[in-house]
Design a protein around this motif. Sequence first.
Motif, mmCIF file in Angstrom:
data_model
loop_
_atom_site.group_PDB
_atom_site.id
_atom_site.type_symbol
_atom_site.label_atom_id
_atom_site.label_comp_id
_atom_site.label_asym_id
_atom_site.label_seq_id
_atom_site.Cartn_x
_atom_site.Cartn_y
_atom_site.Cartn_z
ATOM 1 N N ARG A 40 1.941 -6.364 -8.824
ATOM 2 C CA ARG A 40 0.726 -6.086 -8.051
ATOM 3 C C ARG A 40 0.133 -4.734 -8.432
ATOM 4 N N TYR A 41 0.964 -3.758 -8.687
ATOM 5 C CA TYR A 41 0.453 -2.460 -9.119
ATOM 6 C C TYR A 41 -0.230 -2.589 -10.483
ATOM 7 N N LEU A 42 0.400 -3.303 -11.392
ATOM 8 C CA LEU A 42 -0.188 -3.471 -12.721
ATOM 9 C C LEU A 42 -1.547 -4.155 -12.638
ATOM 10 N N ILE A 43 -1.679 -5.112 -11.739
ATOM 11 C CA ILE A 43 -2.932 -5.853 -11.599
ATOM 12 C C ILE A 43 -3.973 -5.044 -10.823
ATOM 13 N N GLU A 44 -3.592 -4.620 -9.624
ATOM 14 C CA GLU A 44 -4.567 -4.056 -8.703
ATOM 15 C C GLU A 44 -4.936 -2.614 -9.010
ATOM 16 N N ILE A 45 -3.997 -1.832 -9.520
ATOM 17 C CA ILE A 45 -4.264 -0.425 -9.804
ATOM 18 C C ILE A 45 -4.576 -0.202 -11.285
ATOM 19 N N LEU A 46 -3.810 -0.829 -12.171
ATOM 20 C CA LEU A 46 -4.014 -0.611 -13.608
ATOM 21 C C LEU A 46 -4.972 -1.616 -14.228
ATOM 22 N N GLY A 47 -5.347 -2.644 -13.486
ATOM 23 C CA GLY A 47 -6.362 -3.568 -13.967
ATOM 24 C C GLY A 47 -5.898 -4.578 -14.993
ATOM 25 N N GLN A 48 -4.596 -4.833 -15.083
ATOM 26 C CA GLN A 48 -4.102 -5.826 -16.020
ATOM 27 C C GLN A 48 -4.390 -7.240 -15.504
ATOM 28 N N GLN A 49 -4.461 -8.180 -16.434
ATOM 29 C CA GLN A 49 -4.583 -9.580 -16.058
ATOM 30 C C GLN A 49 -3.246 -10.063 -15.490
ATOM 31 N N GLN A 96 0.828 -1.198 0.000
ATOM 32 C CA GLN A 96 0.000 0.000 0.000
ATOM 33 C C GLN A 96 0.864 1.251 0.000
ATOM 34 N N LYS A 97 1.963 1.201 0.725
ATOM 35 C CA LYS A 97 2.876 2.355 0.694
ATOM 36 C C LYS A 97 3.464 2.522 -0.702
ATOM 37 N N PHE A 98 3.833 1.418 -1.332
ATOM 38 C CA PHE A 98 4.357 1.467 -2.694
ATOM 39 C C PHE A 98 3.336 2.101 -3.631
ATOM 40 N N PHE A 99 2.075 1.658 -3.555
ATOM 41 C CA PHE A 99 1.030 2.226 -4.410
ATOM 42 C C PHE A 99 0.913 3.727 -4.191
ATOM 43 N N ARG A 146 -4.295 -12.329 -7.580
ATOM 44 C CA ARG A 146 -4.622 -10.924 -7.365
ATOM 45 C C ARG A 146 -5.654 -10.436 -8.384
ATOM 46 N N LYS A 147 -6.449 -9.449 -7.960
ATOM 47 C CA LYS A 147 -7.470 -8.877 -8.836
ATOM 48 C C LYS A 147 -7.417 -7.360 -8.751
ATOM 49 N N SER A 148 -7.999 -6.736 -9.740
ATOM 50 C CA SER A 148 -8.080 -5.282 -9.737
ATOM 51 C C SER A 148 -8.842 -4.801 -8.513
ATOM 52 N N MET A 149 -8.373 -3.705 -7.929
ATOM 53 C CA MET A 149 -9.028 -3.147 -6.754
ATOM 54 C C MET A 149 -10.258 -2.334 -7.129
ATOM 55 N N GLY A 186 9.716 -7.256 -8.862
ATOM 56 C CA GLY A 186 8.662 -7.774 -9.714
ATOM 57 C C GLY A 186 7.348 -7.901 -8.977
ATOM 58 N N TYR A 187 7.407 -8.326 -7.728
ATOM 59 C CA TYR A 187 6.181 -8.514 -6.953
ATOM 60 C C TYR A 187 5.445 -7.185 -6.784
#
Length: 239
Positions: free
Chosen positions: A155-164, A118-121, A190-193, A150-151
Amino acid sequence: MDRSRSHEEIRNRRTMNNKIPAGWLDYSPLNTWIENTRFVPFKCPLRWSILRNINKQDRFSLDDLIERMDNQGRKVGLIIDLTDTYRYYDYRDVEDMGIEYCKIRVPGHQDVSDKSCQKFFLVVNTFLRDNRQNDNLIGIHCTHGINRSGYFIVRYLIEILGQQPDDAIAAFNRARGHTIEKNIDDLRRRKSMNVSSSPSSDQEDDDYYIERDRPLPYSRPSIDPTLNDISSETSEMLV
């Protein structure tokens, strides 16, 4: 007797502090940024007192990072350091280059906490908000620039940007030039937030340059770093 022992302890600490990180030489320093993002993953740059112990062609410093990005026509505006130590380089050298710096200490070989993610985001979103007028990149590194880096990025690409998940993992692997080896199953779950990527307006959370994240790792040498050694014991780095 006590004085001799103290000198021995200082010498041993210097030797440990100047050791090349395990496995560091096994990975390329840098490839390119992740397409359609500002993320550029790389392995940890090292300070001169460590690099002088290895062959010139194997060295990778902060200066090398900037030069390689210049050759690709891009500039790094922020470095997020995920290593669990302060011994590899001095963050003040980053800031002297006009690059912002954030430290998120993440131990290797352990599960990554959601709090750290969350801090990273927040850090990424804050930087993107404040740098809409440019295309400066966000440099991310752990020791090797692969598993922890990479982790967080995936996670940012998935959860924030909505990538698969598989698309996000593949995008990271292409950009880094090495493959994530750990936490793959976790990332695939993981899934998009489905929330706005706008950072929090809370001032305390928004200020990621707080003093407790930025201890002084060592006193800068007052001599030419190309010389054989730093003679002053006061320049010895503290871990």
